[in-house]
Scaffold this motif. Sequence first.
Motif, PDB file in Angstrom:
ATOM      1  N   TRP A 167       0.825  -1.204   0.000  1.00 34.35           N
ATOM      2  CA  TRP A 167       0.000   0.000   0.000  1.00 34.35           C
ATOM      3  C   TRP A 167       0.860   1.253   0.000  1.00 34.35           C
ATOM      4  N   GLU A 168       2.041   1.187   0.625  1.00 34.84           N
ATOM      5  CA  GLU A 168       2.961   2.331   0.627  1.00 34.84           C
ATOM      6  C   GLU A 168       3.376   2.680  -0.803  1.00 34.84           C
ATOM      7  N   ASP A 169       3.796   1.669  -1.562  1.00 31.09           N
ATOM      8  CA  ASP A 169       4.221   1.907  -2.943  1.00 31.09           C
ATOM      9  C   ASP A 169       3.051   2.368  -3.801  1.00 31.09           C
ATOM     10  N   ALA A 170       1.879   1.763  -3.569  1.00 28.26           N
ATOM     11  CA  ALA A 170       0.691   2.147  -4.344  1.00 28.26           C
ATOM     12  C   ALA A 170       0.311   3.600  -4.070  1.00 28.26           C
ATOM     13  N   TYR A 171       0.501   4.049  -2.833  1.00 31.10           N
ATOM     14  CA  TYR A 171       0.225   5.457  -2.522  1.00 31.10           C
ATOM     15  C   TYR A 171       1.169   6.367  -3.294  1.00 31.10           C
ATOM     16  N   PHE A 172       2.451   6.013  -3.347  1.00 29.05           N
ATOM     17  CA  PHE A 172       3.398   6.855  -4.084  1.00 29.05           C
ATOM     18  C   PHE A 172       3.044   6.888  -5.570  1.00 29.05           C
ATOM     19  N   VAL A 173       2.659   5.743  -6.122  1.00 27.47           N
ATOM     20  CA  VAL A 173       2.275   5.696  -7.544  1.00 27.47           C
ATOM     21  C   VAL A 173       1.048   6.577  -7.790  1.00 27.47           C
ATOM     22  N   THR A 174       0.070   6.510  -6.884  1.00 29.17           N
ATOM     23  CA  THR A 174      -1.139   7.333  -7.008  1.00 29.17           C
ATOM     24  C   THR A 174      -0.796   8.810  -6.904  1.00 29.17           C
ATOM     25  N   LEU A 175       0.060   9.146  -5.947  1.00 32.38           N
ATOM     26  CA  LEU A 175       0.500  10.533  -5.777  1.00 32.38           C
ATOM     27  C   LEU A 175       1.217  11.019  -7.032  1.00 32.38           C
ATOM     28  N   ALA A 176       2.135  10.192  -7.538  1.00 30.65           N
ATOM     29  CA  ALA A 176       2.886  10.574  -8.737  1.00 30.65           C
ATOM     30  C   ALA A 176       1.953  10.757  -9.930  1.00 30.65           C
ATOM     31  N   ARG A 177       1.005   9.836 -10.098  1.00 35.95           N
ATOM     32  CA  ARG A 177       0.071   9.945 -11.220  1.00 35.95           C
ATOM     33  C   ARG A 177      -0.617  11.300 -11.215  1.00 35.95           C
ATOM     34  N   ASN A 178      -1.068  11.739 -10.063  1.00 34.77           N
ATOM     35  CA  ASN A 178      -1.806  12.989  -9.995  1.00 34.77           C
ATOM     36  C   ASN A 178      -0.914  14.221 -10.044  1.00 34.77           C
ATOM     37  N   TYR A 179       0.398  14.025  -9.967  1.00 34.91           N
ATOM     38  CA  TYR A 179       1.335  15.109 -10.233  1.00 34.91           C
ATOM     39  C   TYR A 179       1.368  15.435 -11.728  1.00 34.91           C
ATOM     40  N   GLY A 180       0.780  14.564 -12.544  1.00 37.46           N
ATOM     41  CA  GLY A 180       0.684  14.861 -13.974  1.00 37.46           C
ATOM     42  C   GLY A 180      -0.387  15.889 -14.275  1.00 37.46           C
ATOM     43  N   PHE A 181      -1.290  16.126 -13.322  1.00 37.98           N
ATOM     44  CA  PHE A 181      -2.359  17.115 -13.448  1.00 37.98           C
ATOM     45  C   PHE A 181      -3.061  17.044 -14.807  1.00 37.98           C
ATOM     46  N   GLY A 182      -3.428  15.806 -15.174  1.00 37.76           N
ATOM     47  CA  GLY A 182      -4.218  15.592 -16.386  1.00 37.76           C
ATOM     48  C   GLY A 182      -3.388  15.236 -17.600  1.00 37.76           C
ATOM     49  N   ILE A 183      -2.532  16.131 -18.034  1.00 38.12           N
ATOM     50  CA  ILE A 183      -1.790  15.942 -19.280  1.00 38.12           C
ATOM     51  C   ILE A 183      -0.829  14.759 -19.204  1.00 38.12           C
ATOM     52  N   ASN A 184      -0.070  14.667 -18.118  1.00 38.78           N
ATOM     53  CA  ASN A 184       0.968  13.638 -18.009  1.00 38.78           C
ATOM     54  C   ASN A 184       0.655  12.577 -16.951  1.00 38.78           C
ATOM     55  N   ASN A 185      -0.619  12.405 -16.618  1.00 35.33           N
ATOM     56  CA  ASN A 185      -0.979  11.414 -15.599  1.00 35.33           C
ATOM     57  C   ASN A 185      -0.442  10.019 -15.917  1.00 35.33           C
ATOM     58  N   SER A 338      -3.187  23.514  -6.976  1.00 32.70           N
ATOM     59  CA  SER A 338      -2.558  22.197  -7.151  1.00 32.70           C
ATOM     60  C   SER A 338      -2.693  21.354  -5.896  1.00 32.70           C
ATOM     61  N   LEU A 339      -2.489  21.980  -4.745  1.00 38.85           N
ATOM     62  CA  LEU A 339      -2.650  21.261  -3.486  1.00 38.85           C
ATOM     63  C   LEU A 339      -4.088  20.764  -3.321  1.00 38.85           C
ATOM     64  N   ASN A 340      -5.035  21.609  -3.704  1.00 40.71           N
ATOM     65  CA  ASN A 340      -6.442  21.236  -3.617  1.00 40.71           C
ATOM     66  C   ASN A 340      -6.730  19.987  -4.448  1.00 40.71           C
ATOM     67  N   LEU A 341      -6.192  19.958  -5.667  1.00 41.69           N
ATOM     68  CA  LEU A 341      -6.403  18.813  -6.553  1.00 41.69           C
ATOM     69  C   LEU A 341      -5.731  17.557  -6.010  1.00 41.69           C
ATOM     70  N   LEU A 342      -4.542  17.714  -5.418  1.00 37.59           N
ATOM     71  CA  LEU A 342      -3.849  16.557  -4.852  1.00 37.59           C
ATOM     72  C   LEU A 342      -4.612  15.990  -3.653  1.00 37.59           C
ATOM     73  N   MET A 343      -5.210  16.865  -2.877  1.00 38.47           N
ATOM     74  CA  MET A 343      -6.014  16.386  -1.752  1.00 38.47           C
ATOM     75  C   MET A 343      -7.254  15.650  -2.248  1.00 38.47           C
ATOM     76  N   ILE A 344      -7.910  16.225  -3.270  1.00 35.97           N
ATOM     77  CA  ILE A 344      -9.145  15.639  -3.787  1.00 35.97           C
ATOM     78  C   ILE A 344      -8.892  14.319  -4.506  1.00 35.97           C
ATOM     79  N   ASN A 345      -7.833  14.266  -5.313  1.00 38.52           N
ATOM     80  CA  ASN A 345      -7.614  13.119  -6.193  1.00 38.52           C
ATOM     81  C   ASN A 345      -6.645  12.072  -5.653  1.00 38.52           C
ATOM     82  N   THR A 346      -5.881  12.421  -4.618  1.00 36.58           N
ATOM     83  CA  THR A 346      -4.899  11.475  -4.089  1.00 36.58           C
ATOM     84  C   THR A 346      -5.140  11.169  -2.614  1.00 36.58           C
ATOM     85  N   ALA A 347      -4.996  12.187  -1.778  1.00 31.29           N
ATOM     86  CA  ALA A 347      -5.020  11.962  -0.333  1.00 31.29           C
ATOM     87  C   ALA A 347      -6.357  11.404   0.148  1.00 31.29           C
TER      88      ALA A 347
END
Length: 427
Positions: A167-185, A338-347
């Motif tokens: 789950w730790e690794d999956a969280y990092f992958v999910t966090l990284a995915r949403n750092y793409g902010f749509g275009i580079n997800n 960006s923080l708002n989107l990371l909270m909504i889509n990741t955290a």
Amino acid sequence: MHYVWKHKLFPLRELQTSDGDAVEVIDPGLHNRNAGPDFFNAKVRIGRTLWVGNVEIHDKSSDWYLHGHDKDQRYDNVILHVAGVLDAEVMNTNGEFIRQLQLDVPDNVRDHYDELLKTDSYPPCYKVIPDLTRLMVHSWMAALQTERLEQKTEAIKRRVEQCGGSWEDAYFVTLARNYGFGINNDAFEVWAQNLPLSAVAHHRDDLFQIEAIFMGQAGLLELDTIPDYYQQAALNEGYFAKLRNEYLYLAHKFSMKPIDFRLWRFLRLRPQNFPHIRISQLANLYYQQKAGLSQLVECETIEQLKTLLSSHVTPYWETHYTFGSTSAKNEKHLTYGSLNLLMINTAIPMLFAYGRHRSKEVLCDRAFDLLEQLKPENNHIIRMWLQVGLPVETAGDSQALIQLKKEYCDKKDCLRCRFGYEYLKRK
């Protein structure tokens, strides 16, 4: 036909069996989307007798034989066969005749359904939106919000499986995915899955080495990935070469191979969203030990989440957006949006999914509470719903309406939508 039966949108006349007995539908039953009768455990009064059992629906009653129900024991408990056209009597496997009801789809329902499918306006049910009760809107939005979190939970569970149950690794992958902010997800997800986090952990206390691994695995430390007119400047500055040499050493040590650089998209991308910037921010987040699931689970408030997810770039990137191209100095913190989107889509989805996994309702409840505290997203989908009169006050509302647009409106699945139901039943 299924929809009319399920919601009891019957013609304005007495329902009768083919042999003239009055039919009263007390409970249409539970809609079955798998093999077997269409509705389970219906309650139907035929004449003076109350029947409890299953109901099967066809366009024509002769379809009963076409589908082989007369030879299938699963249909022996059918108490009523409903069809648009009665062109045959039907029997079960015991040779017993089954009562039948001829049912028409009311003209207003059929006409409204055609309107929903053919209208060019968005959303197609906009005419009824202003007349919906607040209670009805609230209950449907709450259901959609849960549905969206459930959908994200399934995506997270798939990542957990891909990460060998971590789950730790999956969280990092999910966090990284949403750092793409749509275009580079997608590119960020591929990159994160290609990161040997167990190897990176050996160098957690060295930010330079973390950034070297992160940039190298992204394929960004090859000279030909830098535009020709910046290559010489990148070499003269020295930072690119230092990162590359460090990565080559670590790549050999841990048998790492980078992803294809061509996965990254730059066209019409704001410099703030360039992969170099986002990866540097993630490197800093990882170095500060703020990218772990255990830290996330400890957050109970929006402010704690913001503090956890807040990050900035390493010194070189304060004056660069790509290697060799200098810019005005800027620490390049994550913006509030960006923080708002990371909270909504990741955290928040991660808290909900992990809560479900560990059977900790407190985490699931916290996810809903946090959504209600966050401001709604501001995008074309939300603005569309605002224009037709739907209130959007929290991130929970905006997530519900994004779910509505993507899973119902875009798929023309109006028959499963409560707004669609209100439209269809109009006279």
